[in-house]
Motif scaffolding. Sequence first.
Motif, mmCIF file in Angstrom:
data_model
loop_
_atom_site.group_PDB
_atom_site.id
_atom_site.type_symbol
_atom_site.label_atom_id
_atom_site.label_comp_id
_atom_site.label_asym_id
_atom_site.label_seq_id
_atom_site.Cartn_x
_atom_site.Cartn_y
_atom_site.Cartn_z
ATOM 1 N N LYS A 134 16.228 -36.409 -8.508
ATOM 2 C CA LYS A 134 14.794 -35.568 -8.270
ATOM 3 C C LYS A 134 14.872 -35.153 -7.752
ATOM 4 C CE LYS A 134 13.956 -40.484 -8.632
ATOM 5 N NZ LYS A 134 13.480 -42.249 -7.787
ATOM 6 N N GLN A 187 10.876 -34.585 -5.541
ATOM 7 C CA GLN A 187 9.791 -35.466 -5.191
ATOM 8 C C GLN A 187 8.492 -34.339 -4.673
ATOM 9 O OE1 GLN A 187 11.563 -38.394 -3.816
ATOM 10 N NE2 GLN A 187 9.825 -38.793 -1.913
ATOM 11 N N PRO A 223 4.927 -40.801 -3.502
ATOM 12 C CA PRO A 223 6.001 -40.160 -4.175
ATOM 13 C C PRO A 223 5.705 -40.112 -5.880
ATOM 14 C CG PRO A 223 7.245 -42.056 -3.037
ATOM 15 C CD PRO A 223 5.419 -42.995 -2.832
ATOM 16 N N LYS A 224 6.205 -38.634 -5.997
ATOM 17 C CA LYS A 224 5.773 -38.825 -7.336
ATOM 18 C C LYS A 224 6.807 -37.952 -7.603
ATOM 19 C CE LYS A 224 2.097 -40.392 -7.626
ATOM 20 N NZ LYS A 224 1.724 -42.006 -9.336
ATOM 21 N N SER A 225 8.086 -38.464 -8.319
ATOM 22 C CA SER A 225 9.145 -37.055 -8.644
ATOM 23 C C SER A 225 8.992 -36.960 -10.145
ATOM 24 C CB SER A 225 10.000 -38.178 -7.576
ATOM 25 O OG SER A 225 10.598 -39.054 -8.463
ATOM 26 N N ARG A 245 17.638 -36.721 -3.748
ATOM 27 C CA ARG A 245 16.490 -35.967 -4.111
ATOM 28 C C ARG A 245 16.838 -35.041 -2.937
ATOM 29 N NH1 ARG A 245 13.296 -38.849 0.707
ATOM 30 N NH2 ARG A 245 14.454 -37.445 2.122
ATOM 31 N N GLU A 251 9.172 -45.579 0.640
ATOM 32 C CA GLU A 251 9.635 -45.797 -1.107
ATOM 33 C C GLU A 251 10.961 -46.535 -0.787
ATOM 34 O OE1 GLU A 251 11.108 -41.640 -2.257
ATOM 35 O OE2 GLU A 251 10.981 -42.387 -3.655
#
Length: 442
Positions: free
Chosen positions: A21, A23, A31-33, A93, A215
Motif C-alpha cells: 500500500k 499511503q 489515511p488514503k492509500s 505499506r 488506522e
Amino acid sequence: KDNKLDQIIKTIDENDIKFLKLQFSDIHGLPKSMAVPLKKAADVEDIVNDGLLFDGSSVAGLASINDSDLLAKPDINTFSMIPWRPEAKGTSRFICDIFTTDGKPYDGDPRGVLKKSLQLAEKRGYQFNMGPEPEFFIIKKDEDGHYIPADEAEYFDVEPLDQGTDIRREIVLGLEKLDFDVEVSHHEVAAGQHEVDFKYADALKTADAVITFKEAVKALVNNLGFKATFMPKPFLGINGSGMHCNQSLFKNGENIFYDPDTETQISQEALYFIGGLLKHAPALSSILSPTVNSYKRLVPGYEAPCYIAYGFKNRSTLLRIPASRGLGTRIECRSADPSCNPYLAFAVLLEAGLDGMDNKIDPGEPTEENLFAFSEDELVEKGISSLPTSLWEAYHALEEDEVVKNAIGEKVFNQFYNIKRAEWDAYRIQVFDYERDEYLDV
Ligand code: ADP
Ligand code: MG
Ligand code: MG
Ligand code: MG
Ligand code: MG
C-alpha cells in the motif's frame, strides 16, 4: 538506502507479502492509500524509485480539479507490515511524500508542511520531539441502533467492569507488530473510553505514528465486532477524547527545556516557547481542535482546557509542565484532540513555539489555581482570555495570525479555510431536538 531496500525486499520475500500500500494523508489527517500487487519482491525497487502517479483532485483538500496529477513517492523509513490484514499473501505499506509531476515537493501535502517546519528547527540545531496521548471510545449499537459506550467502566478499572481489556490487548499486540513502543494502556475516565500511550520520538515519526495508530485501532476494534471512534466529544455529559501533545526540543541529545539551575528547573527557552504557544493559541485552535465537535469537548469541568494559561500541576490550563525533569522535561498542550491532522498540528505547535523563542515572548506567571473556579471578573483581572469556543471563532483567528498561517503555507491555508467554513456553514443551519425542546413554546 540500498541496504535498507535490500532488507525490505528480503522481508517481503520471507513473509509472502503480496500487496504494497502506498499511503498519504488528506487535509483532515485521514489515511488514503493505493494497493499495488507485487508479482515479485524485487518489484518494490521500481516503486520506491519511481513512485506512483495519481489523481489528487478527489482527495479532500489536496489538489484542484484543474491541477490534479500528483506523484506519491514512498519514504523508505516507513515500511511496515499491516497486522490486521490476513497473514497469508499479506499486506505491507509505505507512507509517501507527494510531489508534483515535475518532481518538486507538493505544497499541498500535509506531511511536506511538517517537514518544512522541522527544517526550521534543524537549522537552529534542534530536534523537535512529540509524545501524543490519543484517547478514543469503543462503542456499540443498542437495540434502537444508537451508538453507546461498550462498557460502563471508569478510570483505571479492571475486568470484568472494563470490557476493553481484551480489546486493548489486541491493540497493543498489533501496535507492537507495527514497531510501536507502547508505554502504557488503560481505561480512561469516561464509560467506553481508553488510552494507549506510546513513546515520544521526533515529530515526523510521531505524526506518521498517529495516522497509523488511529488506522490500526479502528481496524483491530472493527475486527472484534465493535467500533472505535476518535470523535472529540461523542456523548453529552461525560469526558471527551483529547490528544495531549507533549513537546520538547533536544540539542545534541540534551533537552533544552531542562535547566537544573533555575528554581523550577525549566529553562528560559522553554518559557519563551510557552510564550509563543500562548500568543498564538487562538489560531492554533483551528488546527488542534479542527471540528465543530471539538468545541463541545472544550467546556468547563472535564479536564479539557478553556482558558489560555499555563501551569505546573494544574490540569485546568491549556499548557502544563509535567513534573518530570531531565530528558523528560516537556510542555503538554491539552487542547489538541484526535480529530486533528497530526502533520499540521505538530508543524503549527513548533512554529508558534519557535516564534516565542525568536522574539523572547514572556509567558507571564504560571496559574496554579483551578481556572474553572474563577469568575469572569477574576479572569479579566488576571488577564486570562478564553480559547475560541467554536470552530467559527477558531478559523477566523487563523485568518488573522501570520505565523500560524505561514506555518501551513498558502495552499494548505486556503484549502483548510474553505473546508472549515463550509463545515461550519453546514452545521450552522441544522435544527436539533434540543432547540425544539427549548423553543417550541416561545
Ligand atoms: P499524563 O500524565 O498526561 O497522562 P503520560 O505519562 O500518559 O502523561 O504521557 C506522557 C507522554 O509524554 C508519553 O507519550 C511520553 O513518551 C511523552 N514524553 C516523555 N518525555 C518526553 C519528551 N522529552 N518530549 C516529548 N514527549 C515526551
Ligand atoms: Mg482513476
Ligand atoms: Mg496519559
Ligand atoms: Mg488521558
Ligand atoms: Mg496528558
